[in-house]
Design a protein around this motif. Structure first.
Motif, PDB file in Angstrom:
ATOM      1  N   VAL A 186     -27.125  62.655 -24.887  1.00 52.20           N
ATOM      2  CA  VAL A 186     -27.329  61.529 -25.954  1.00 52.20           C
ATOM      3  C   VAL A 186     -26.169  60.530 -24.875  1.00 52.20           C
ATOM      4  O   VAL A 186     -26.552  59.027 -25.479  1.00 52.20           O
ATOM      5  N   GLY A 187     -25.446  60.525 -24.376  1.00 54.10           N
ATOM      6  CA  GLY A 187     -24.271  59.775 -23.381  1.00 54.10           C
ATOM      7  C   GLY A 187     -25.109  58.750 -22.343  1.00 54.10           C
ATOM      8  O   GLY A 187     -24.585  57.654 -22.569  1.00 54.10           O
ATOM      9  N   SER A 188     -26.245  60.070 -21.746  1.00 57.58           N
ATOM     10  CA  SER A 188     -26.930  58.811 -21.483  1.00 57.58           C
ATOM     11  C   SER A 188     -28.553  58.306 -21.503  1.00 57.58           C
ATOM     12  O   SER A 188     -28.268  57.271 -21.159  1.00 57.58           O
ATOM     13  N   MET A 189     -28.272  58.833 -23.052  1.00 55.97           N
ATOM     14  CA  MET A 189     -29.093  57.666 -23.829  1.00 55.97           C
ATOM     15  C   MET A 189     -28.562  56.426 -23.920  1.00 55.97           C
ATOM     16  O   MET A 189     -29.548  55.408 -24.077  1.00 55.97           O
ATOM     17  N   LEU A 190     -27.470  56.908 -24.670  1.00 55.78           N
ATOM     18  CA  LEU A 190     -26.577  55.770 -25.159  1.00 55.78           C
ATOM     19  C   LEU A 190     -25.999  54.192 -24.124  1.00 55.78           C
ATOM     20  O   LEU A 190     -25.871  53.104 -24.620  1.00 55.78           O
ATOM     21  N   PHE A 191     -25.324  54.946 -23.496  1.00 54.62           N
ATOM     22  CA  PHE A 191     -24.460  54.100 -22.356  1.00 54.62           C
ATOM     23  C   PHE A 191     -25.359  54.316 -20.195  1.00 54.62           C
ATOM     24  O   PHE A 191     -24.301  53.413 -20.273  1.00 54.62           O
ATOM     25  N   ALA A 192     -26.219  54.590 -20.123  1.00 58.87           N
ATOM     26  CA  ALA A 192     -26.673  54.460 -19.135  1.00 58.87           C
ATOM     27  C   ALA A 192     -26.972  52.768 -18.768  1.00 58.87           C
ATOM     28  O   ALA A 192     -26.739  52.580 -17.608  1.00 58.87           O
ATOM     29  N   ASN A 193     -27.258  52.510 -19.796  1.00 59.65           N
ATOM     30  CA  ASN A 193     -26.974  50.781 -19.161  1.00 59.65           C
ATOM     31  C   ASN A 193     -25.804  50.056 -19.243  1.00 59.65           C
ATOM     32  O   ASN A 193     -25.715  48.939 -18.670  1.00 59.65           O
ATOM     33  N   ILE A 194     -25.083  50.320 -19.981  1.00 60.98           N
ATOM     34  CA  ILE A 194     -23.803  49.918 -19.884  1.00 60.98           C
ATOM     35  C   ILE A 194     -23.016  50.719 -17.973  1.00 60.98           C
ATOM     36  O   ILE A 194     -22.033  49.300 -17.454  1.00 60.98           O
ATOM     37  N   ASN A 195     -23.015  51.703 -17.718  1.00 65.88           N
ATOM     38  CA  ASN A 195     -22.315  52.080 -16.649  1.00 65.88           C
ATOM     39  C   ASN A 195     -23.673  53.307 -15.793  1.00 65.88           C
ATOM     40  O   ASN A 195     -22.804  54.325 -16.054  1.00 65.88           O
ATOM     41  N   PRO A 196     -23.827  52.277 -14.993  1.00 67.33           N
ATOM     42  CA  PRO A 196     -25.496  53.783 -14.256  1.00 67.33           C
ATOM     43  C   PRO A 196     -24.619  54.693 -13.246  1.00 67.33           C
ATOM     44  O   PRO A 196     -24.966  56.340 -13.468  1.00 67.33           O
ATOM     45  N   GLU A 197     -23.624  54.096 -12.775  1.00 68.30           N
ATOM     46  CA  GLU A 197     -22.647  55.394 -11.884  1.00 68.30           C
ATOM     47  C   GLU A 197     -22.333  56.274 -13.491  1.00 68.30           C
ATOM     48  O   GLU A 197     -21.894  57.321 -12.390  1.00 68.30           O
ATOM     49  N   LEU A 198     -21.158  56.834 -14.333  1.00 72.56           N
ATOM     50  CA  LEU A 198     -20.780  57.277 -14.849  1.00 72.56           C
ATOM     51  C   LEU A 198     -22.482  57.861 -16.105  1.00 72.56           C
ATOM     52  O   LEU A 198     -21.894  59.255 -16.005  1.00 72.56           O
TER      53      LEU A 198
END
Length: 280
Positions: A154-166
Motif C-alpha cells: 500500500v505504501g509503495s502504491m501511495l507514496f512512491a512518487n513522493i520519495n522513491p528512495e523510501l
C-alpha cells in the motif's frame, strides 16, 4: 573398582561449588584475554597473554575430561545438549593459532565466553526458554510479515512518487516500515507524506499499533510464558516432591482399615483368653 573410585572422586570435584566458581572465573579471564588481543600491546604482554591463553585452553580440556569421567554412563554424557555444546567449544579452542590461521583460532576462542551459559543454571534456563519459544514466535513473526507486506504494498502504491528512495518498491517499503516500527525518525517520514496526503497519519498509526504494541508484546508474552514453565520444571527437579494431601476417600479407607485391625486384635485376644481358660 579403580574406575568407580575415580568416577566418585571426579563427581565430587565437578559438583563442588568451589570448582564451579573457579571454572566461571577462568571463563571470565578467557573473555578478558580475547578482548586484550584487540589492543596494541607490548610484545612482552602479548607473549604472556599467549601462554595464558594456552593454559586456559588446557584447563578447559582437563575440566571437560573430569566431567566426562564423572558421568556414570558415558553415553548419557552426550545425550545432554549442553555437554555437546561444551565439547564443541573446547575442541574448537584447540585449533592452532599460527600463521594465517591465527584469525580463525582467535575467532573460535571468542566462543569460549558462551560457556558461561552452560555453567550458570539461570542462563541455561533463559536459553532453553528462548529455544522452546521459537516455534510459537515463528507464527507471530509470520503474521507480522504478512502485515508488513500488506502495508509495504500500500505504501509503495501511495507514496512512491513522493520519495522513491523510501517507497520505490515493496522491498524498500518494508525496510522503511521496519524503520517506522523501531521509531527511528518515523515522524519525518510521516510529515513528508502528509504534505500530499493529509490523512496518511492513519496509515502510520495503525501500522505502529499493530506491530509495536500488539505483535511485539505477543512475542514478549510468549517468552515469559515459556520461561515460567521452564522455571517450574527446574524447581520441580531440584526440590523434593511434596506429599499430596489425603482426600476424604483415603481418610475413610484408612479408618476402615484401622477398625478391621482392631476387630482382628480383639478376636485374637478373646481366642487366647478362651484357650487359657480351657487349659486351666
Amino acid at each position: 573398582m579403580l574406575l568407580q573410585q575415580l568416577q566418585h572422586t571426579f563427581k565430587q570435584v565437578d559438583q563442588s561449588r568451589v570448582f564451579q566458581s573457579f571454572v566461571i572465573a577462568v571463563i571470565v579471564i578467557s573473555a578478558l584475554t580475547v578482548g586484550a588481543h584487540t589492543y596494541s600491546l607490548n610484545p612482552a604482554i602479548e607473549f604472556i597473554l599467549e601462554w595464558l591463553d594456552k593454559g586456559i585452553t588446557f584447563f578447559f580440556l582437563v575440566e571437560l575430561i573430569i566431567r566426562y569421567i564423572a558421568t556414570n554412563n558415558f553415553k548419557h554424557f552426550f545425550k545432554q545438549g549442553w555437554n555437546i555444546f561444551d565439547t564443541i567449544i573446547v575442541l574448537g579452542s584447540l585449533y592452532p593459532a599460527a600463521g594465517s590461521t591465527i584469525f580463525i583460532a582467535r575467532l573460535l576462542r571468542i566462543f569460549r565466553v558462551l560457556r558461561l551459559v552452560s555453567m550458570i543454571p539461570e542462563l541455561r534456563l533463559l536459553v532453553n526458554a528462548l529455544i522452546k519459544a521459537i516455534p510459537q514466535m515463528g507464527y507471530i513473526a509470520l503474521l507480522m510479515f504478512v502485515i508488513f507486506y500488506i502495508y509495504a504494498a500500500v505504501g509503495s502504491m501511495l507514496f512512491a512518487n513522493i520519495n522513491p528512495e523510501l517507497w520505490q518498491d515493496v522491498s524498500i517499503s518494508m525496510l522503511t516500515l521496519f524503520r517506522v516500527a523501531t521509531f527511528e525518525d518515523w515522524t519525518d517520514i510521516m510529515y513528508e507524506t502528509m504534505k500530499v496526503y493529509k490523512l496518511s497519519w492513519i496509515y502510520y498509526l495503525t501500522f505502529i499499533f499493530l506491530t509495536a504494541f500488539i505483535f511485539l508484546n505477543m512475542m514478549v508474552g510468549t517468552i515469559l510464558e515459556v520461561m515460567s514453565q521452564e522455571h517450574s520444571n527446574m524447581k520441580a527437579q531440584t526440590e523434593p516432591p511434596k506429599p499430596e494431601p489425603a482426600t476424604q476417600q483415603q481418610v475413610e479407607q484408612l479408618q476402615k482399615q484401622l477398625t478391621d485391625i482392631q476387630q482382628s486384635l480383639a478376636q485374637l485376644s478373646y481366642a487366647k483368653k478362651n484357650k487359657a481358660d480351657e487349659l486351666s
